[in-house]
Design an enzyme around this catalytic site. Sequence first.
Site, short mmCIF file in Angstrom:
data_model
loop_
_atom_site.label_atom_id
_atom_site.label_comp_id
_atom_site.label_asym_id
_atom_site.label_seq_id
_atom_site.Cartn_x
_atom_site.Cartn_y
_atom_site.Cartn_z
N ARG A 175 -8.05 -5.27 -7.71
CA ARG A 175 -8.32 -6.43 -6.85
C ARG A 175 -8.52 -5.89 -5.43
O ARG A 175 -8.21 -4.72 -5.16
CB ARG A 175 -7.16 -7.44 -6.89
CG ARG A 175 -5.82 -6.87 -6.48
CD ARG A 175 -4.78 -7.92 -6.12
NE ARG A 175 -3.50 -7.28 -5.87
CZ ARG A 175 -3.16 -6.66 -4.76
NH1 ARG A 175 -4.02 -6.57 -3.76
NH2 ARG A 175 -1.97 -6.11 -4.62
N VAL B 235 -1.24 -3.77 -0.33
CA VAL B 235 -0.11 -3.70 -1.26
C VAL B 235 0.72 -4.99 -1.24
O VAL B 235 0.84 -5.65 -0.21
CB VAL B 235 0.77 -2.47 -0.93
CG1 VAL B 235 1.45 -2.64 0.42
CG2 VAL B 235 1.80 -2.21 -2.02
N HIS C 56 5.79 -7.58 -6.75
CA HIS C 56 6.10 -8.61 -7.73
C HIS C 56 7.44 -8.29 -8.36
O HIS C 56 7.75 -7.11 -8.60
CB HIS C 56 5.04 -8.66 -8.84
CG HIS C 56 3.65 -8.89 -8.34
ND1 HIS C 56 3.30 -9.97 -7.58
CD2 HIS C 56 2.52 -8.16 -8.48
CE1 HIS C 56 2.01 -9.90 -7.28
NE2 HIS C 56 1.52 -8.81 -7.81
N CYS D 87 0.65 -7.07 2.30
CA CYS D 87 -0.75 -7.42 2.52
C CYS D 87 -1.34 -6.66 3.71
O CYS D 87 -2.35 -7.07 4.28
CB CYS D 87 -0.93 -8.92 2.73
SG CYS D 87 -0.02 -9.88 1.50
#
Lengths: 91, 217
Positions: free
Chosen positions: B72, B76, B79, B170
């Site tokens: 994607r 980074v 999760h 992000c």
Amino acid sequence: MSTEPKAPKIEFPHPDYPIKVIGDNAHDFKGMVVEIVQVHAPDLDIEQVTVQESGNGNYSSVRMRITATSQEQLENLHQDLKATGRVKMVL
Amino acid sequence: MTLADQLIVRELGLQPYAPIWQRMQTFTNNRTADSRDEIWLLQHEPVFTQGQAGKAEHLINPGSIPVVQVDRGGQVTYHGPGQLIAYLLLDLRRRKLGVRDLVDIIEQSIVAVLADYGINAYPKPDAPGVYVDERKICSLGLRIRRGCSFHGLALNLNMDLEPFLRINPCGYAGLEMTQVQTLVPDADLAQLPNNLVNYLVKKLGYNQITRTPILED
């Protein structure tokens, strides 16, 4: 039917494929363009994206390079950019 | 009723990252005009995922948590258990949706589901995701291939937020994360995934939903 070969098309994958997106100058224009391009071309390096304003400041031109992987990818990208209603031209 | 108006919702529980990611790619690569759209709901075992153009410098100190390089865009993220993942495997062309439409629908659905808990969340015009008081509560990372979306959203519910301190989430140094439980400590989260699906379904316009706990071959 003519069998004359057509001009050579782009070969895929095509690294460093340049894209220029022109639209109304707004503070969030670059962010919106990057968000859309990234979805189609995840290798887009955000730090290499540049923005130029037109002389009168009405338009903004966002430039970047992606790896183009197919004609379909470029068409979908183009469609999604135009669908925002904020993009005048994709070159 | 056509296949295009049907949706399969798979509730998959806690899952390791790599196998699910592979299944998502396989599904997207192999889907045809006869494939129904799907939403996968799950949580991941702890993992950092780095976007294709992600900068190593944003991964400060991963420690023992594995890092997976994924297909994607973006930088980074983390999760882990207590974070709701929804993967949206949708034929956007068939639904006549642009990627910007889908991003709007996802963001509006997150705002709506959080509003039910009294949380005032909002999207930002120039950055994907949903925020509460300038802290990020939901990350978005979509990918389109052959006109179909995959990857999706990650909504922080009641997780350990510490691993986010080991990265610049992000790509933004100092971006703080928040979650539902921090904002509403006594929140009952059992129905939240279901409620989110309902908002998404309504906005996306499906009229038949099939729910299953199974990831079919």
